[in-house]
Design a protein around this motif. Sequence first.
Motif, mmCIF file in Angstrom:
data_model
loop_
_atom_site.group_PDB
_atom_site.id
_atom_site.type_symbol
_atom_site.label_atom_id
_atom_site.label_comp_id
_atom_site.label_asym_id
_atom_site.label_seq_id
_atom_site.Cartn_x
_atom_site.Cartn_y
_atom_site.Cartn_z
ATOM 1 N N ALA A 55 7.486 -0.938 8.623
ATOM 2 C CA ALA A 55 8.002 -2.279 8.355
ATOM 3 C C ALA A 55 6.893 -3.197 7.836
ATOM 4 C CB ALA A 55 8.614 -2.862 9.623
ATOM 5 N N LYS A 56 5.747 -3.121 8.463
ATOM 6 C CA LYS A 56 4.611 -3.935 8.005
ATOM 7 C C LYS A 56 4.247 -3.585 6.566
ATOM 8 C CE LYS A 56 -0.317 -4.625 8.501
ATOM 9 N NZ LYS A 56 -1.585 -4.119 9.086
ATOM 10 N N ASN A 57 4.194 -2.288 6.262
ATOM 11 C CA ASN A 57 3.845 -1.861 4.908
ATOM 12 C C ASN A 57 4.885 -2.292 3.883
ATOM 13 O OD1 ASN A 57 1.530 -0.679 5.915
ATOM 14 N ND2 ASN A 57 2.395 1.381 6.011
ATOM 15 N N ALA A 58 6.110 -2.540 4.360
ATOM 16 C CA ALA A 58 7.170 -3.027 3.476
ATOM 17 C C ALA A 58 7.173 -4.550 3.384
ATOM 18 C CB ALA A 58 8.526 -2.545 3.983
ATOM 19 N N GLY A 59 6.207 -5.185 4.038
ATOM 20 C CA GLY A 59 6.096 -6.642 3.961
ATOM 21 C C GLY A 59 6.962 -7.381 4.950
ATOM 22 N N MET A 60 7.357 -6.718 6.030
ATOM 23 C CA MET A 60 8.226 -7.325 7.040
ATOM 24 C C MET A 60 7.431 -7.752 8.272
ATOM 25 S SD MET A 60 11.529 -7.188 6.185
ATOM 26 C CE MET A 60 12.820 -6.246 5.351
ATOM 27 N N GLN A 61 7.882 -8.831 8.898
ATOM 28 C CA GLN A 61 7.414 -9.184 10.232
ATOM 29 C C GLN A 61 8.126 -8.288 11.246
ATOM 30 O OE1 GLN A 61 8.409 -13.495 9.901
ATOM 31 N NE2 GLN A 61 6.306 -13.813 10.555
ATOM 32 N N VAL A 62 7.520 -8.147 12.421
ATOM 33 C CA VAL A 62 8.067 -7.237 13.427
ATOM 34 C C VAL A 62 8.202 -7.942 14.770
ATOM 35 C CG1 VAL A 62 7.681 -5.096 14.712
ATOM 36 C CG2 VAL A 62 7.083 -5.214 12.279
ATOM 37 N N LEU A 63 9.361 -7.769 15.390
ATOM 38 C CA LEU A 63 9.594 -8.167 16.774
ATOM 39 C C LEU A 63 9.660 -6.888 17.605
ATOM 40 C CD1 LEU A 63 12.230 -10.722 18.111
ATOM 41 C CD2 LEU A 63 11.899 -8.526 19.232
ATOM 42 N N ILE A 64 8.821 -6.784 18.610
ATOM 43 C CA ILE A 64 8.826 -5.634 19.519
ATOM 44 C C ILE A 64 9.560 -6.041 20.795
ATOM 45 C CG2 ILE A 64 7.435 -4.097 20.945
ATOM 46 C CD1 ILE A 64 7.243 -3.399 18.008
ATOM 47 N N GLY A 65 10.590 -5.270 21.147
ATOM 48 C CA GLY A 65 11.390 -5.593 22.320
ATOM 49 C C GLY A 65 11.285 -4.543 23.403
ATOM 50 N N PHE A 66 10.710 -4.919 24.549
ATOM 51 C CA PHE A 66 10.602 -4.024 25.697
ATOM 52 C C PHE A 66 11.883 -4.096 26.533
ATOM 53 C CE2 PHE A 66 6.052 -4.964 24.906
ATOM 54 C CZ PHE A 66 5.546 -3.676 24.854
ATOM 55 N N HIS A 67 12.504 -2.925 26.778
ATOM 56 C CA HIS A 67 13.675 -2.874 27.655
ATOM 57 C C HIS A 67 13.301 -2.624 29.114
ATOM 58 C CE1 HIS A 67 17.530 -2.488 25.151
ATOM 59 N NE2 HIS A 67 16.583 -2.844 24.292
ATOM 60 N N PHE A 68 12.097 -2.101 29.369
ATOM 61 C CA PHE A 68 11.657 -1.739 30.717
ATOM 62 C C PHE A 68 12.645 -0.782 31.384
ATOM 63 C CE2 PHE A 68 9.785 -6.164 30.291
ATOM 64 C CZ PHE A 68 8.580 -5.698 29.797
ATOM 65 N N GLY A 69 13.046 0.216 30.617
ATOM 66 C CA GLY A 69 13.922 1.271 31.097
ATOM 67 C C GLY A 69 13.761 2.472 30.191
ATOM 68 N N ASP A 70 14.432 3.563 30.532
ATOM 69 C CA ASP A 70 14.375 4.777 29.719
ATOM 70 C C ASP A 70 15.479 4.811 28.676
ATOM 71 O OD1 ASP A 70 12.173 5.711 31.147
ATOM 72 O OD2 ASP A 70 13.427 6.814 32.585
ATOM 73 N N THR A 71 16.459 3.930 28.811
ATOM 74 C CA THR A 71 17.524 3.781 27.841
ATOM 75 C C THR A 71 18.024 2.343 27.931
ATOM 76 O OG1 THR A 71 19.579 4.767 26.990
ATOM 77 C CG2 THR A 71 19.347 4.647 29.392
ATOM 78 N N TRP A 72 19.238 2.088 27.452
ATOM 79 C CA TRP A 72 19.736 0.718 27.333
ATOM 80 C C TRP A 72 19.661 -0.075 28.638
ATOM 81 C CZ3 TRP A 72 20.449 0.081 22.355
ATOM 82 C CH2 TRP A 72 20.865 1.159 21.573
ATOM 83 N N ASN A 73 19.119 -1.261 28.543
ATOM 84 C CA ASN A 73 19.297 -2.279 29.570
ATOM 85 C C ASN A 73 19.964 -3.475 28.907
ATOM 86 O OD1 ASN A 73 18.487 -1.327 32.124
ATOM 87 N ND2 ASN A 73 16.332 -1.461 31.537
ATOM 88 N N SER A 74 20.830 -4.132 29.648
ATOM 89 C CA SER A 74 21.614 -5.228 29.084
ATOM 90 C C SER A 74 21.995 -6.183 30.199
ATOM 91 C CB SER A 74 22.880 -4.674 28.415
ATOM 92 O OG SER A 74 23.708 -4.051 29.379
ATOM 93 N N ALA A 75 22.844 -7.153 29.874
ATOM 94 C CA ALA A 75 23.243 -8.148 30.875
ATOM 95 C C ALA A 75 23.848 -7.492 32.109
ATOM 96 C CB ALA A 75 24.233 -9.131 30.256
ATOM 97 N N GLY A 76 24.575 -6.395 31.932
ATOM 98 C CA GLY A 76 25.232 -5.750 33.058
ATOM 99 C C GLY A 76 24.450 -4.618 33.684
ATOM 100 N N VAL A 77 23.380 -4.161 33.026
ATOM 101 C CA VAL A 77 22.613 -3.008 33.499
ATOM 102 C C VAL A 77 21.127 -3.309 33.367
ATOM 103 C CG1 VAL A 77 22.124 -0.550 33.173
ATOM 104 C CG2 VAL A 77 24.438 -1.422 32.778
ATOM 105 N N GLN A 78 20.395 -3.191 34.466
ATOM 106 C CA GLN A 78 18.946 -3.366 34.431
ATOM 107 C C GLN A 78 18.297 -2.317 35.321
ATOM 108 O OE1 GLN A 78 17.005 -5.326 32.577
ATOM 109 N NE2 GLN A 78 18.728 -6.296 31.517
#
Length: 339
Positions: free
Chosen positions: A107-130
């Motif tokens: 993404a950087k090489n393509a000229g994009m900014q990057v947002l890195i998002g930590f889930h602090f899990g091994d798969t999906w975490n969301s409003a209902g699952v942490q």
Amino acid sequence: MRRRTVLLGAAAGAGTVALGAAAAPAQAEAQAQAAAFVRGADISWMPQMEAHGYYWNNSAGVRQDLFAILKGYGITAVSLRTWVNPSSDPANGHCGIEETAQLAQRAKNAGMQVLIGFHFGDTWNSAGVQNPPAAWAAMNYSQMLDAMYDYVYHSCNVIKYYGVTPAWVKIGNETNSGICKPVGSLSRPDQMTGLLNAAYDMSKKVFPSTPVLVHLAQPQNLSGVQNFLNAYRDNGGKWDITGLSSYAQGGNVPGVLANMQTIQAGYGKPVMQVEYGGPVGKPAQVRDSLRAFITGLQGFGGLGTFFWEPEGYPSFNSYNSSAWDDSSRRPTAAMDGFI
């Protein structure tokens, strides 16, 4: 009488000139804010999809690099999630820190900014699952705190090793009820805050100038967002931007925007819509709602909006809120919301 009219006219003209001169900087500032507004997309599935033979056409039906297509819509940033010890499942796994960092480099090489998002899990975490990562599940608070320090510090250094400085780091994903439950549950606000502050501190240690987001879902439920932010703030929580998920459509958008503005004003932190999307079969509706969010957020100083996985074909994993047509491989009209 005529002379007085002329003088008044002259005075009015002078006033108009003065007002115009005063308005010029304000207009320039507004234009600068509009230009700085972030138009982004989460594309975390991209490597798995490519490995399974998926590709993307542009609006003309010509196969093209996904980053180039996104840039053609004015998208300047991508959001990338990362999991601690993910499986190899194509839809619900991958996104380990090495793979995420490699995609961030692309993404950087393509000229994009990057947002890195930590889930602090091994798969999906969301409003209902942490759920915590399996390796952390039996830990007490002190042990989990150490694990959090080590994990975020290591992960950020991997990203740095690949030559990427994220424009933003997001600590947690839709953490309305806390993180790594039950240890970091909202019902244990001191521990929840301690874990998130550890993530904040390690992000800043590696990337001192990168703003850090906390991320809440369902801003239509204002009190639910406030419950988290009040507990986090009152226990010394650190954050720079409030990230919010909303997939609201049509007539529901104005109410959500009003709540976003209330959240921004109430906590003194700018907001960013870090997730948006809508039914793949209703592209015009999704386009118009996206435009409404962008206009509304710009109106009160919101920082930007990210479309969640617009490139994700329904045939890949039955995801039905994307913005690409499965049969033609072309972007749908939903993407025009960015223009």
